[in-house]
Design an enzyme around this catalytic site. Structure first.
Site, PDB file in Angstrom:
ATOM      1  N   GLU A 151       0.830  -1.215   0.000  1.00 38.61           N
ATOM      2  CA  GLU A 151       0.000   0.000   0.000  1.00 38.61           C
ATOM      3  C   GLU A 151       0.863   1.264   0.000  1.00 38.61           C
ATOM      4  O   GLU A 151       0.537   2.270   0.630  1.00 38.61           O
ATOM      5  CB  GLU A 151      -0.982   0.005   1.168  1.00 38.61           C
ATOM      6  CG  GLU A 151      -1.967  -1.154   1.136  1.00 38.61           C
ATOM      7  CD  GLU A 151      -3.019  -1.071   2.228  1.00 38.61           C
ATOM      8  OE1 GLU A 151      -3.192   0.010   2.828  1.00 38.61           O
ATOM      9  OE2 GLU A 151      -3.671  -2.092   2.490  1.00 38.61           O
ATOM     10  N   GLU A 249      -5.559  -8.712   1.331  1.00 39.10           N
ATOM     11  CA  GLU A 249      -6.460  -8.359   2.428  1.00 39.10           C
ATOM     12  C   GLU A 249      -7.701  -7.682   1.851  1.00 39.10           C
ATOM     13  O   GLU A 249      -7.599  -6.802   0.995  1.00 39.10           O
ATOM     14  CB  GLU A 249      -5.791  -7.468   3.479  1.00 39.10           C
ATOM     15  CG  GLU A 249      -5.240  -6.164   2.984  1.00 39.10           C
ATOM     16  CD  GLU A 249      -4.601  -5.331   4.102  1.00 39.10           C
ATOM     17  OE1 GLU A 249      -5.289  -4.463   4.661  1.00 39.10           O
ATOM     18  OE2 GLU A 249      -3.404  -5.564   4.381  1.00 39.10           O
TER      19      GLU A 249
END
Length: 311
Positions: A151, A249
């Site tokens: 990320e 995720e």
């Protein structure tokens, strides 16, 4: 004359200890083939996609507890680990789970986060430290998907990661050089959801430095499905470059029960055969700003509804 001999023996011993994954999942698997080789015994959705979890370790949960609750052996388990200083990295947040992961047969998705240093401070020495931690898993036959600086496009905004995309790419390539010859380790490039596709490209290290691609996103509507959430990213990186596609995720925001079950069904039950690069999904089984869980701490009715997607 003895020192060179000792060094040679040390190298030979390290090579002898190294081993391919005991339960290979993506290692040696064709990225965008529907052929399920090598076969892994772990948990799958009803649609055949491999399935794993991000356990809420800070609140006392672990993958063994989730496996017991579901009645299935997770295919992957995800843990987070921070590099807290440019002076070195010991990986203790990962290593404390080594024996448990080995016992489950799962692959490790290792999110190694450079929180305590800038991208420019990811030196070959830091990369060697990361490689040393990875080898402690692969030497035990555990496949590792190294989610370095995951990320990155999100974490630079609040300053959790420090640096720009050019510096990130250099750091990534430095880490890649350190781990590329480790049998059983795959480099996993994983940005966060962005508003437009061009916002990913500046963070792309190049196909020769990436084994797995994936993107984190949390669904917010019951109409969400793989195509309208991941389709563009999948086409641009997994299909275009013939890379494994993994969702490391995901869950929902907000933590509405009906929304969670709708998204879980879309990921674990819907027909996803049109996306042959898609290999594995991991649910964010944590309590943070929301209760993202669909297993731990849920009532019998919710658990039954969740597990119906895996039968």
């Amino acid at each position: 004359m003895y020192l060179p001999l000792l060094l040679l023996l040390n190298v030979l011993c390290q090579e002898t200890l190294a081993m391919p994954p005991t339960n290979p999942l993506l290692w040696f698997r064709e990225p965008c083939s529907s052929m399920d080789m090598p076969y892994h015994f772990g948990m799958r959705g009803r649609n055949g996609i491999y399935w794993g979890w991000n356990p809420d370790v800070e609140r006392g949960d672990n993958i063994t507890m989730i496996n017991r609750a579901t009645g299935y052996q997770a295919t992957t388990v995800s843990y987070f680990s921070q590099i807290n200083s440019p002076s070195g990295y010991d990986g203790h947040q990962l290593l404390e789970h080594l024996d448990e992961i080995k016992g489950t047969g799962a692959a490790l998705i290792a999110a190694v986060m450079p929180n305590g240093l800038s991208f420019n401070e990811v030196t070959p020495a830091i990369a060697a430290d990361i490689a040393n931690v990875v080898r402690q898993f692969t030497d035990q036959g555990i496949e590792v998907w190294l989610r370095f600086a995951h990320e990155m496009n999100w974490y630079v905004k609040p300053g959790t990661y420090r640096g720009n995309s050019t510096q990130f790419i250099k750091a990534w390539q430095t880490v890649h050089a350190a781990v590329k010859d480790i049998e059983g380790c795959l480099m996993f490039w994983n940005p966060n959801n962005a508003n437009t596709m061009d916002l990913y490209e500046q963070w792309w290290p190049g196909p020769e430095y990436v084994d797995i691609v994936g993107m984190d996103i949390y669904a917010s509507k019951t109409t969400a499905n793989f195509r309208n959430i991941y389709g563009g990213f999948y086409e641009a990186y997994a299909k275009k470059y013939q890379k494994h596609f993994v969702i490391p995720e995901t869950a929902t925001k907000p933590d509405d029960a009906a929304l969670k079950q709708s998204w879980l069904k879309a990921m674990a039950s819907d027909d996803l055969s049109a996306y042959p690069c898609l290999k594995s999904i991991s649910w964010f089984e944590l309590r943070k700003s929301f209760d993202y869980r669909v297993v731990m701490g849920q009532g019998n009715e919710v658990m039954e509804q969740s597990m119906e997607n895996f039968r």
